[in-house]
Write a protein that holds these residues in place. Structure first.
Motif, PDB file in Angstrom:
ATOM      1  N   LEU A   1      23.237 -57.655  26.270  1.00  0.00           N
ATOM      2  CA  LEU A   1      23.544 -57.782  27.707  1.00  0.00           C
ATOM      3  C   LEU A   1      22.284 -57.973  28.559  1.00  0.00           C
ATOM      4  O   LEU A   1      22.264 -58.812  29.467  1.00  0.00           O
ATOM      5  N   VAL A   2      21.235 -57.222  28.250  1.00  0.00           N
ATOM      6  CA  VAL A   2      20.036 -57.304  29.100  1.00  0.00           C
ATOM      7  C   VAL A   2      19.414 -58.706  29.014  1.00  0.00           C
ATOM      8  O   VAL A   2      19.032 -59.287  30.032  1.00  0.00           O
ATOM      9  N   ALA A   3      19.355 -59.246  27.798  1.00  0.00           N
ATOM     10  CA  ALA A   3      18.794 -60.602  27.638  1.00  0.00           C
ATOM     11  C   ALA A   3      19.682 -61.630  28.332  1.00  0.00           C
ATOM     12  O   ALA A   3      19.190 -62.566  28.977  1.00  0.00           O
ATOM     13  N   ILE A   4      20.984 -61.429  28.241  1.00  0.00           N
ATOM     14  CA  ILE A   4      21.914 -62.379  28.882  1.00  0.00           C
ATOM     15  C   ILE A   4      21.798 -62.279  30.409  1.00  0.00           C
ATOM     16  O   ILE A   4      21.804 -63.299  31.107  1.00  0.00           O
ATOM     17  N   ALA A   5      21.640 -61.050  30.908  1.00  0.00           N
ATOM     18  CA  ALA A   5      21.427 -60.888  32.359  1.00  0.00           C
ATOM     19  C   ALA A   5      20.162 -61.652  32.764  1.00  0.00           C
ATOM     20  O   ALA A   5      20.105 -62.250  33.849  1.00  0.00           O
ATOM     21  N   GLY A   6      19.150 -61.647  31.884  1.00  0.00           N
ATOM     22  CA  GLY A   6      17.909 -62.398  32.151  1.00  0.00           C
ATOM     23  C   GLY A   6      18.179 -63.892  32.254  1.00  0.00           C
ATOM     24  O   GLY A   6      17.667 -64.566  33.148  1.00  0.00           O
ATOM     25  N   ASP A   7      19.012 -64.407  31.356  1.00  0.00           N
ATOM     26  CA  ASP A   7      19.353 -65.845  31.402  1.00  0.00           C
ATOM     27  C   ASP A   7      20.093 -66.173  32.700  1.00  0.00           C
ATOM     28  O   ASP A   7      19.845 -67.196  33.327  1.00  0.00           O
ATOM     29  N   ALA A   8      21.023 -65.263  33.072  1.00  0.00           N
ATOM     30  CA  ALA A   8      21.795 -65.502  34.305  1.00  0.00           C
ATOM     31  C   ALA A   8      20.853 -65.476  35.508  1.00  0.00           C
ATOM     32  O   ALA A   8      20.964 -66.311  36.413  1.00  0.00           O
ATOM     33  N   LEU A   9      19.904 -64.542  35.495  1.00  0.00           N
ATOM     34  CA  LEU A   9      18.962 -64.440  36.621  1.00  0.00           C
ATOM     35  C   LEU A   9      18.075 -65.681  36.692  1.00  0.00           C
ATOM     36  O   LEU A   9      17.792 -66.202  37.774  1.00  0.00           O
ATOM     37  N   LYS A  10      17.678 -66.148  35.520  1.00  0.00           N
ATOM     38  CA  LYS A  10      16.828 -67.355  35.461  1.00  0.00           C
ATOM     39  C   LYS A  10      17.558 -68.537  36.118  1.00  0.00           C
ATOM     40  O   LYS A  10      17.000 -69.233  36.959  1.00  0.00           O
ATOM     41  N   ALA A  11      18.823 -68.711  35.743  1.00  0.00           N
ATOM     42  CA  ALA A  11      19.604 -69.810  36.340  1.00  0.00           C
ATOM     43  C   ALA A  11      19.800 -69.567  37.835  1.00  0.00           C
ATOM     44  O   ALA A  11      19.784 -70.495  38.638  1.00  0.00           O
ATOM     45  N   HIS A  12      19.938 -68.301  38.181  1.00  0.00           N
ATOM     46  CA  HIS A  12      20.239 -67.952  39.578  1.00  0.00           C
ATOM     47  C   HIS A  12      19.043 -68.209  40.492  1.00  0.00           C
ATOM     48  O   HIS A  12      19.216 -68.721  41.598  1.00  0.00           O
TER      49      HIS A  12
END
Ligand code: MLC
Length: 484
Positions: A323-334
């Motif tokens: 989850l933490v790594a995926i949240a990082g990907d979402a933040l990167k796109a955001h």
């Protein structure tokens, strides 16, 4: 979180486009201005003689055309949306659940294995939560059965108390509420929570109501975005009531799967009610931006917060270790979407130059992460858990003070899903840190996986803004570095 960010190319293109646009517009404007001045000097006599032959009817048509153009432009401009005020649910101390009580309850459970109980104990200690977080009574039952009435009672306790507070705080009459939006991810009764609010407060019969469910912890920002969109098309000065909560009683997980037990351990009671309007007269904040990003197209992101049944048929929500790594990907796109909207030109230019230099010199240096501290004075990062907060802090290069509202909210209230960011908002206000003109970044993460932003600008700080922190703000901040 963002250190594995290779090259946020879209942000680079957007930054480049923004500069190209500004540069081209300015050059064009200067050229047109110079041409006009030159023409006017050359033909000033000619112009004067032409003006003399203009008839009143020409002037009248010109005035009508100008007025119509200005009116159309003004009408087509998006309306500004304001936050009149907000309230947070303040649980009674009788619902307080110290860690020892939580663990004792686990020991009494006939369903949990020793290994599960020791996992609960370990994670509780490292959860960043204090001894005052609150759970509904159903979490104390040994057989942990929660009927629908019990869940409805929890929903009514949370929702009615914060709406009552909001009505008292804003002095708004019930008839002045034009739209109602509620969001609650895991409890979706029929009739809905929104229907129950209409029933309890006898709201007007023509009120449009919207009830969002299954949208995860970022749904509070989604609801604000929806309210903003609706306020664009209903009469000016209307009010939208937005209610965000998570009802825990029906979602207690009784099995031994660790990634499903995490939800029991981290989530706590909470809720917020907000009143939004296009009328500025009593507003305290202006809504500057709402930006939503979803990476649900990716299978692992879609499944990283996932409601399912374990092997024994117990229902719960699995939180993936990724989850933490995926949240990082979402933040990167955001940040690719939000950066160009909020960052100052100097920061975008810096980013552009670093990216060009990096590409030209072909050096594998870490890309330049824009400094969002230049865009915002305050940060409300979703209280997902200590690992989520740490990772956003490091990814965005934020100081301990900037993530203090998140850590303290986790300590005092736990993860309250979509309401968490509003308890952080209240923390900043209770500490007296909010000043007129300050910009606040509300950053929600949630199942899907989604990353959503709302940016607020302070119009009028509250003189008495203790809210849910009234009984304890003097004890905060506390040192959480020794926890665990
Ligand atoms: C759970 C933690 C508090 C534990 O902190 P620690 O510093 O101890 O970290 P740790 O990684 O060593 O984990 C301690 C123990 O928990 C286990 N562990 C950690 N995460 C796990 C998971 N998802 N599933 C199963 N087990 C897990 C580890 O294996 C380890 O077990 P052992 O001790 O046996 O080795 C932290 O990892 C954390 O904050 N994680 C993120 C929680 C999260 O997913 N939040 C989002 C909630 S959803 C939400 O809010 C909305 C949204 O984001 O969508």
């Amino acid at each position: 979180m963002l250190h594995h960010l290779k090259c946020p190319k879209p942000l680079y293109y957007l930054a480049a486009n923004k500069f190209m646009l500004i540069a081209t517009t300015m050059t064009l404007a200067v050229v047109i201005l110079l041409l006009q001045i030159a023409q006017q000097i050359a033909h000033v006599d000619e112009l004067l003689s032409q003006l003399c032959v203009l008839r009143p009817i020409h002037l009248l048509f010109s005035a009508i055309l100008l007025t119509a153009t200005v009116t159309i432009c003004l009408m087509r401009r998006p309306r500004t949306v304001y936050l009149v005020d907000y309230t947070c649910f303040q649980p009674s101390s009788s619902l307080r659940t110290p860690k020892a009580r939580f663990l004792e309850h686990a020991h009494l459970s006939p369903f949990l294995r020793e290994s599960t109980i020791s996992f609960i104990g370990r994670v509780l200690e490292r959860s960043g939560m204090g001894e005052e977080t609150c759970l509904p009574p159903a979490f104390n039952y040994v057989d942990s059965y929660c009927c629908l009435d019990e869940a409805r009672t929890e929903a009514e306790l949370v929702v009615f108390s914060m709406i009552d507070d909001l009505l008292a705080k804003t002095c708004i009459s019930l008839d002045a509420i034009n739209v109602l939006i509620t969001n609650c991810s895991g409890f979706c009764p029929v009739p809905s929570i929104a229907d129950r609010i209409v029933n309890r407060y006898k709201l007007r019969g023509d009120i449009p109501i919207i009830n969002l469910s299954g949208m995860g912890c970022s749904a509070g920002v989604t609801a604000v975005g929806l309210a903003r969109n609706i306020l664009q098309v209903i009469p000016w000065g209307s009010h939208v009531l937005v209610v965000s909560t998570e009802i825990l009683s029906p979602n207690y997980y009784v099995g031994n799967k660790r990634s499903m037990q995490l939800v029991n351990i981290l989530f706590r009671m909470g809720g917020t009610a907000k009143l939004l309007s296009t009328c500025r007269s009593k507003a305290r904040f202006r809504l500057a931006h709402v930006v939503r990003t979803t990476i649900a197209a990716d299978d692992s992101a879609y499944k990283c917060v996932y409601q399912e049944e374990d092997d024994e048929g117990n229902k719960g929500v699995t939180l993936s270790k990724d989850l933490v790594a995926i949240a990082g990907d979402a933040l990167k796109a955001h940040i690719t979407a939000i950066g160009p909207l909020v960052l100052p030109a100097s920061e975008l230019l810096k980013f552009l130059l670093f990216s060009v230099a990096r590409t030209a010199l072909r050096v594998g240096r870490r890309p330049y992460i824009p400094d969002f501290r230049m865009a915002f004075e305050h940060f409300c990062i979703h209280v997902g858990g200590p690992a989520v907060i740490n990772s956003v802090q490091h990814g965005l290069n934020l100081s301990d003070e900037q993530v203090e509202p998140s850590r303290m909210t986790l300590h005092r209230f736990g993860n309250q899903s979509s309401a968490s960011v509003w308890y952080e908002f209240a923390y900043i206000e209770a500490k007296g840190r909010m000043r007129k003109g300050d910009r606040l970044w509300m950053l929600g993460f949630g199942a899907g996986y989604k990353c959503n932003t709302a940016v607020w600008v302070c119009i009028q700080p509250s003189l008495d803004a203790q809210g849910p922190w009234s009984s304890c703000i003097h004890r905060y901040p506390v040192d959480v570095s020794t926890d665990g």
